[in-house]
Design an enzyme around this catalytic site. Sequence first.
Site, PDB file in Angstrom:
ATOM      1  N   LYS A 112       0.822  -1.222   0.000  1.00 32.15           N
ATOM      2  CA  LYS A 112       0.000   0.000   0.000  1.00 32.15           C
ATOM      3  C   LYS A 112       0.855   1.270   0.000  1.00 32.15           C
ATOM      4  O   LYS A 112       0.407   2.320  -0.444  1.00 32.15           O
ATOM      5  CB  LYS A 112      -0.967  -0.039   1.163  1.00 32.15           C
ATOM      6  CG  LYS A 112      -1.992  -1.145   0.945  1.00 32.15           C
ATOM      7  CD  LYS A 112      -3.053  -1.231   1.997  1.00 32.15           C
ATOM      8  CE  LYS A 112      -4.161  -2.182   1.616  1.00 32.15           C
ATOM      9  NZ  LYS A 112      -3.802  -3.613   1.733  1.00 32.15           N
TER      10      LYS A 112
HETATM   11  C1  LIG Z   1      -4.440  -4.691   1.138  1.00 34.25           C
HETATM   12  C2  LIG Z   1      -3.704  -5.976   1.049  1.00 34.25           C
HETATM   13  C3  LIG Z   1      -4.102  -7.005   0.148  1.00 34.25           C
HETATM   14  C4  LIG Z   1      -5.327  -6.906  -0.713  1.00 34.25           C
HETATM   15  O1  LIG Z   1      -5.212  -5.932  -1.727  1.00 34.25           O
HETATM   16  P1  LIG Z   1      -6.519  -5.410  -2.514  1.00 34.25           P
HETATM   17  O2  LIG Z   1      -6.037  -4.305  -3.367  1.00 34.25           O
HETATM   18  O3  LIG Z   1      -7.466  -4.932  -1.424  1.00 34.25           O
HETATM   19  O4  LIG Z   1      -7.083  -6.555  -3.264  1.00 34.25           O
HETATM   20  C5  LIG Z   1      -3.293  -8.143   0.069  1.00 34.25           C
HETATM   21  N1  LIG Z   1      -2.201  -8.285   0.841  1.00 34.25           N
HETATM   22  C6  LIG Z   1      -1.808  -7.340   1.721  1.00 34.25           C
HETATM   23  C7  LIG Z   1      -0.600  -7.580   2.560  1.00 34.25           C
HETATM   24  C8  LIG Z   1      -2.527  -6.148   1.864  1.00 34.25           C
HETATM   25  O5  LIG Z   1      -2.134  -5.214   2.745  1.00 34.25           O
END
Ligand SMILES: *Cc1c(COP(=O)(O)O)cnc(C)c1O
Length: 466
Positions: A112
Amino acid sequence: MEYISTRGSAEALDFEGATLAGLASDGGLYLPREWPSFAPEEIAAMAGLPYAQLAAKIMAPFVGGSLSADELLALCEEAYGRFSHKAVTPLAQLDEQQWLLELFHGPTLAFKDVALQLLGLFFENFLSRRKSNLTIVGATSGDTGSAAIDAVAGREGIDIFMLHPAGRISDVQRRQMTTVRAPNVYNIAMDGSFDDAQAMVKRMFGDADVTGRFNIGAVNSINWARLMAQVVYYFAAALQLGSPACKVAFSVPTGNFGDVFAGYVAAQMGLPIERLIVATNVNDILHRAISDGDYSAGEVTPTVAPSMDIQVSSNFERLLFDCGGRDGDAMAEQMRAFEASKAMQLTNAQREGAAKLFTSSRTDGEQLSQTLRWAHENAGQVLDPHTAIGLHAALEAQIDPAIPVVTLATAHPAKFRDAVERAIGQRPALPARVGDLFAREEAYDELPGTYEAVRDYVTSRATPAN
Ligand SMILES: *Cc1c(COP(=O)(O)O)cnc(C)c1O
């Protein structure tokens, strides 16, 4: 570039407007009016560019006139200069066919950061131009909260209020939020569950008393700018593996369908993607939707991959809209019915459109542990549980052996140390850049789980819109 809502009735906005708005006023999500695309020669010419330059090139058509080419490049250089690896999103090889795309070299150890570090800079830039303030209110079950706080701490014109369910997130996740000491950061430990916290936030977005005085903004993946920033690493990985001369498949640990939708966007832009594998845990609504058209929500089952513990994937609406002929009225109707019954069937056009690129798979706890051990024993790699779900899906996908398969490594294993240790008997160390996390002082306020308490807390501390 103009942005339109998936539900057809909100006004079209430019990039700056869509970034600051987050959700469209008709409840839909913003998408560019058309997909920009690159010819194979243009893609080939991007090989070898430093990450920030590649990012600026790929995002330029989406950003349009909202930033000049120089401004966009400067923001990319600032955001990606904060990553601990020069390549920003390096590849690691597991065997002849399987690769990992490491997306966890940012400040808070999850993918993120790649989008939020840049989003924080977009916000600051656009707000200073408009001479206005933004009040970000969010709820987090872990990774989004820490990445968002790190991205906006100390930035002009922004306050951030982040609610987490008291006692229900890991120590590492909580400390990554509560040890950030900046005057514009407010951490709230709220009595109740993540869903309770999320419901408070939704209510505040619809409270005219609050929205009349403050500019309330969103940092979750309904924000188009986040998805746009994630398109870049699909290009970065494919270019390293020989694209556009050859195809690449990707396996993506999926929750809200943001990350894997960015892969779909890369394909629309001309990147030769063989397949996108939607990897879910036992919370498998997306696996059911993609494999047999049944999109129906059940109860959330808590797992060791908490960022994928969801039942409703907000970004799936973007795919349904694009594959279903971009009919906003029909989409609004379909979503109204879904919101009432928590279930819907995909239309034939939506199923066929999705099937051109996507397959899906579901991984349970035992398969997850086996995959953690497989990667450790066969390739010397310690994975996080989310990444292990992606790799399990990749290993069983039966892709043509001549085509490389890239699993997105969405978090650093140290973020989920207990689950990793249980599977492989080894406790991942925190990387040096966050090594003193447990020595830093925490700051957060505890609130009861009532709307009034949260609203009064926010409105007595936030900076009015202008
Ligand atoms: C947010 C997240 C996901 C999922 O990603 P999306 O974009 O919501 O599908 C998967 N793995 C981790 C470690 C995350 O923080």
